[in-house]
Design an enzyme around this catalytic site. Sequence first.
Site, PDB file in Angstrom:
ATOM      1  N   GLY A  45       0.822  -1.208   0.000  1.00 17.90           N
ATOM      2  CA  GLY A  45       0.000   0.000   0.000  1.00 17.90           C
ATOM      3  C   GLY A  45       0.847   1.245   0.000  1.00 17.90           C
ATOM      4  O   GLY A  45       2.046   1.178   0.255  1.00 17.90           O
ATOM      5  N   PRO A  46       0.224   2.374  -0.290  1.00 21.13           N
ATOM      6  CA  PRO A  46       0.971   3.638  -0.342  1.00 21.13           C
ATOM      7  C   PRO A  46       1.590   3.972   1.020  1.00 21.13           C
ATOM      8  O   PRO A  46       1.142   3.430   2.034  1.00 21.13           O
ATOM      9  CB  PRO A  46      -0.100   4.672  -0.696  1.00 21.13           C
ATOM     10  CG  PRO A  46      -1.311   3.931  -1.054  1.00 21.13           C
ATOM     11  CD  PRO A  46      -1.202   2.554  -0.534  1.00 21.13           C
ATOM     12  N   PRO A  47       2.592   4.838   1.026  1.00 21.06           N
ATOM     13  CA  PRO A  47       3.242   5.177   2.288  1.00 21.06           C
ATOM     14  C   PRO A  47       2.271   5.813   3.278  1.00 21.06           C
ATOM     15  O   PRO A  47       1.354   6.523   2.872  1.00 21.06           O
ATOM     16  CB  PRO A  47       4.307   6.205   1.892  1.00 21.06           C
ATOM     17  CG  PRO A  47       4.294   6.311   0.433  1.00 21.06           C
ATOM     18  CD  PRO A  47       3.154   5.541  -0.110  1.00 21.06           C
TER      19      PRO A  47
ATOM     20  N   THR B  53       0.008   4.444   5.171  1.00 19.24           N
ATOM     21  CA  THR B  53      -1.341   3.903   5.326  1.00 19.24           C
ATOM     22  C   THR B  53      -1.452   2.941   6.499  1.00 19.24           C
ATOM     23  O   THR B  53      -2.481   2.331   6.699  1.00 19.24           O
ATOM     24  CB  THR B  53      -1.804   3.190   4.048  1.00 19.24           C
ATOM     25  OG1 THR B  53      -0.710   2.431   3.550  1.00 19.24           O
ATOM     26  CG2 THR B  53      -2.265   4.177   3.011  1.00 19.24           C
ATOM     27  N   GLY B  54      -0.379   2.779   7.234  1.00 16.02           N
ATOM     28  CA  GLY B  54      -0.488   1.989   8.459  1.00 16.02           C
ATOM     29  C   GLY B  54       0.035   0.566   8.351  1.00 16.02           C
ATOM     30  O   GLY B  54      -0.355  -0.289   9.144  1.00 16.02           O
TER      31      GLY B  54
ATOM     32  N   THR C 120       3.243  -0.511   8.766  1.00 15.67           N
ATOM     33  CA  THR C 120       4.121  -0.757   9.900  1.00 15.67           C
ATOM     34  C   THR C 120       3.313  -0.823  11.190  1.00 15.67           C
ATOM     35  O   THR C 120       3.571  -1.653  12.057  1.00 15.67           O
ATOM     36  CB  THR C 120       5.174   0.356   9.995  1.00 15.67           C
ATOM     37  OG1 THR C 120       5.706   0.569   8.705  1.00 15.67           O
ATOM     38  CG2 THR C 120       6.278  -0.008  10.934  1.00 15.67           C
TER      39      THR C 120
ATOM     40  N   HIS D 175      -6.290  34.718 -12.277  1.00 16.05           N
ATOM     41  CA  HIS D 175      -5.948  33.317 -12.538  1.00 16.05           C
ATOM     42  C   HIS D 175      -6.768  32.392 -11.624  1.00 16.05           C
ATOM     43  O   HIS D 175      -7.466  31.497 -12.097  1.00 16.05           O
ATOM     44  CB  HIS D 175      -4.440  33.135 -12.291  1.00 16.05           C
ATOM     45  CG  HIS D 175      -3.938  31.764 -12.544  1.00 16.05           C
ATOM     46  ND1 HIS D 175      -3.166  31.451 -13.640  1.00 16.05           N
ATOM     47  CD2 HIS D 175      -4.085  30.616 -11.849  1.00 16.05           C
ATOM     48  CE1 HIS D 175      -2.863  30.171 -13.603  1.00 16.05           C
ATOM     49  NE2 HIS D 175      -3.405  29.638 -12.515  1.00 16.05           N
ATOM     50  N   GLU D 176      -6.700  32.664 -10.327  1.00  8.39           N
ATOM     51  CA  GLU D 176      -7.404  31.792  -9.378  1.00  8.39           C
ATOM     52  C   GLU D 176      -8.916  31.877  -9.565  1.00  8.39           C
ATOM     53  O   GLU D 176      -9.617  30.871  -9.443  1.00  8.39           O
ATOM     54  CB  GLU D 176      -7.026  32.141  -7.934  1.00  8.39           C
ATOM     55  CG  GLU D 176      -5.545  31.967  -7.593  1.00  8.39           C
ATOM     56  CD  GLU D 176      -5.020  30.571  -7.869  1.00  8.39           C
ATOM     57  OE1 GLU D 176      -5.815  29.611  -7.876  1.00  8.39           O
ATOM     58  OE2 GLU D 176      -3.805  30.440  -8.120  1.00  8.39           O
TER      59      GLU D 176
ATOM     60  N   ASP E  78      -0.064  24.075 -13.551  1.00  5.97           N
ATOM     61  CA  ASP E  78      -1.309  23.628 -14.183  1.00  5.97           C
ATOM     62  C   ASP E  78      -1.012  22.931 -15.506  1.00  5.97           C
ATOM     63  O   ASP E  78      -1.552  21.866 -15.798  1.00  5.97           O
ATOM     64  CB  ASP E  78      -2.210  24.841 -14.497  1.00  5.97           C
ATOM     65  CG  ASP E  78      -2.594  25.602 -13.242  1.00  5.97           C
ATOM     66  OD1 ASP E  78      -2.520  24.995 -12.163  1.00  5.97           O
ATOM     67  OD2 ASP E  78      -2.949  26.790 -13.357  1.00  5.97           O
TER      68      ASP E  78
HETATM   69  P1  ADP Z   1       3.505   2.795   6.483  1.00  3.57           P
HETATM   70  O1  ADP Z   1       2.323   2.246   5.753  1.00  3.57           O
HETATM   71  O2  ADP Z   1       4.281   3.743   5.638  1.00  3.57           O
HETATM   72  O3  ADP Z   1       4.321   1.755   7.147  1.00  3.57           O
HETATM   73  P2  ADP Z   1       2.987   3.602   9.165  1.00  3.57           P
HETATM   74  O4  ADP Z   1       2.377   2.352   9.635  1.00  3.57           O
HETATM   75  O5  ADP Z   1       4.388   3.850   9.562  1.00  3.57           O
HETATM   76  O6  ADP Z   1       2.850   3.720   7.602  1.00  3.57           O
HETATM   77  O7  ADP Z   1       2.061   4.801   9.625  1.00  3.57           O
HETATM   78  C1  ADP Z   1       2.578   6.007  10.094  1.00  3.57           C
HETATM   79  C2  ADP Z   1       1.685   6.607  11.145  1.00  3.57           C
HETATM   80  O8  ADP Z   1       0.428   6.972  10.622  1.00  3.57           O
HETATM   81  C3  ADP Z   1       1.360   5.656  12.265  1.00  3.57           C
HETATM   82  O9  ADP Z   1       2.325   5.690  13.254  1.00  3.57           O
HETATM   83  C4  ADP Z   1       0.019   6.159  12.766  1.00  3.57           C
HETATM   84  O10 ADP Z   1       0.193   7.192  13.687  1.00  3.57           O
HETATM   85  C5  ADP Z   1      -0.611   6.737  11.536  1.00  3.57           C
HETATM   86  N1  ADP Z   1      -1.574   5.798  10.933  1.00  3.57           N
HETATM   87  C6  ADP Z   1      -1.498   5.286   9.691  1.00  3.57           C
HETATM   88  N2  ADP Z   1      -2.558   4.482   9.434  1.00  3.57           N
HETATM   89  C7  ADP Z   1      -3.309   4.464  10.545  1.00  3.57           C
HETATM   90  C8  ADP Z   1      -4.526   3.798  10.911  1.00  3.57           C
HETATM   91  N3  ADP Z   1      -5.174   2.989  10.068  1.00  3.57           N
HETATM   92  N4  ADP Z   1      -5.005   4.018  12.140  1.00  3.57           N
HETATM   93  C9  ADP Z   1      -4.373   4.834  12.995  1.00  3.57           C
HETATM   94  N5  ADP Z   1      -3.240   5.476  12.724  1.00  3.57           N
HETATM   95  C10 ADP Z   1      -2.690   5.324  11.501  1.00  3.57           C
END
Ligand code: ADP
Length: 646
Positions: free
Chosen positions: A236-238, A240-241, A243, A459-460, A534
């Site tokens: 998943g994208p960076p 997104t939780g 880790t 512009h805006e 743009d």
């Molecule tokens: P990655 O997907 O890059 O490993 P991390 O797990 O390190 O992302 O997420 C970084 C921080 O974002 C976490 O420490 C947390 O605080 C927050 N976070 C990301 N996703 C969630 C989630 N689903 N619920 C709660 N906190 C989240």
Amino acid sequence: MAKNRKPQVNPNGKQRPDKKGGFGWGWLYMIIIAVLLGSYFFSDGIQQKDITYTQLQSYIENDVVESLTVYDNGTVKAVVREAEKTVVFGEAADKHPDRNITVAIPTVEEFNKYMTDINQKRKADGKQNIDMQFEKSRDWWYLILVNVLPFVLIIFFFVWMSRGVSGSMGGGGIFGVGKAKAELFDRDKKDKVTFKDVAGLEGAKQEVEEIVSFLKNPKKYTNLGGKIPKGALLVGPPGTGKTLLAKAVAGEADVPFFSMSGSDFVEMFVGVGASRVRDLFRQAKEKAPSIIFIDEIDAVGRARGKNIISGGNDERESTLNQLLTEMDGFGTNSGVIILAATNRADVLDSALLRAGRFDRQIHIELPDLQERKEIFAVHLKPLKLDASVDVNLLAKQTPGFSGADIANVCNEAALIAARNDHKAVGRQDFMDAVDRIIGGLERKTKIMTEEEKRAIAYHEAGHATISWMLRWANPLVKVTIVPRGMALGAAWYLPEERQITNREHLLDEMCATLGGRAAEEKFLNQTGTGALNDLERVTKQAYAMVAYYGMGKTMPNLSYYDSQGKYEYGFTKPYSEKTAEKMDKEVADIIAEQMKRAKQLLQQYAEGHHQIAELLIEKEVITAEDVERILGPRPWKSRQDEIINS
Ligand code: ADP
């Protein structure tokens, strides 16, 4: 360093002394220092000879001594005449180039008297006085300081250097390079992460919960003939939780959890990565059932090169090969489960992804509205909020934000509130935090001429007017001409969260994006550089439409997208020059057409546009409500509103 020295916790949860502390470097250093000191004191390095007082007297009387130094601690250093060296030192005379002898004397006064007598006698004989001087004694510490300290400092310098290097190499000094420095999670830690801390991600959570339960109760699954999966890949994208989810597994599973980052395997020494992989799996197997977590696995798991000429990165490939071998090497039921996370599953080697290695791929997407609400709820908990904060609105205002962004917004809002001396964090603090995270810091001090300000406002206002009137353009939130970050002005939108984007959607968005330059050209009769951003976006989008999504009029249903990120056999582009020309023409046509459309729309709503621009010059920031007052309600309801209000 601190990481490596941390006491580890064995599966029973008891503290175990750090093994590395046993015969460590400390002992080696002590021995080196002792040897150096010893050789210093016991060698002939200090060229002195100790004799008795009577001997000294006889040397003085026989005119063997050239000069004397009397110390206040009751010792005398005598320098022997060059010609008489052998009388004193005998055969070893060569070893004493300094010709020094030291003697303990009864008292300084007595010796002084003795020397006065001697010198009188010598005077009578017509000889010169013996040169004599008094000095303060240099005690033992002084000697050590002067002679030994430099050595000690040099030794410590090398020790420090080697530690620094070994620290960056993964601990254990130069001999420990091949050891995996996996971090073992401490399950007794107070602030451990549990599944409750992970908001949203229901599907992913369910999958990893199952893994935890495999480990806790394998019989339940194996009794029915099922095999426990070997690994799961979180993609998943960076932010997104991923880790976070892995940490929650560590917190929930009652088994040892080894965590390592993909880049920890990679080292400048050849073969180190492979041996670290081996070591990691050995440790994990020793403690099975256990979990290994490899973060950013793409650092080692990138597809191995096909190109023989370039040679590829051999070290990384051998590390990957070792990883593949290890994952195959243990039986399904040996109880080691591998979790890995990456945001680039597309670049991973296909061998890594096949069933039997990472049996499960768990896809984690950017959170949707509902999930954002839940994530906000988690991160708002520790904050002191006032009544104006509305989670629904916050979730609505943050489309495209990842969990990490949301955590950042909450923290930033608290900081902003503190800076403004608020008693609690309020709605406006959150809005400012969101603005800041999207657009960067406001730069109110940036100097602009009236003319420039006018150009930016027109512009805006162009963006605002067109996006208000087009069905599929993103709904507007606010417009500003206060410079922020790199931008001179900005219009904020709430992107619709669609699963599928149609040609009409893309064209409307392009038209709104071109609205800025269209307004400048139409009303101010000028073409400025401010539209760079743009134009870049629009051009890329148009190329994507033609080359990837097969939306070109003259070349429909052709896609040159390469999901693997590499064309085999080294082709840079899999189409002919003719096709490339056709593509370029299509792109230019699409953009020209949308520009024309934008100008027509501006013509139609010229009055509204002017009012918006003038209001912007006056107020600098205007919101969707202001635009609504001028242009009337938006003809289309956004899907977001429907979801939120439902
Ligand atoms: P990655 O997907 O890059 O490993 P991390 O797990 O390190 O992302 O997420 C970084 C921080 O974002 C976490 O420490 C947390 O605080 C927050 N976070 C990301 N996703 C969630 C989630 N689903 N619920 C709660 N906190 C989240």
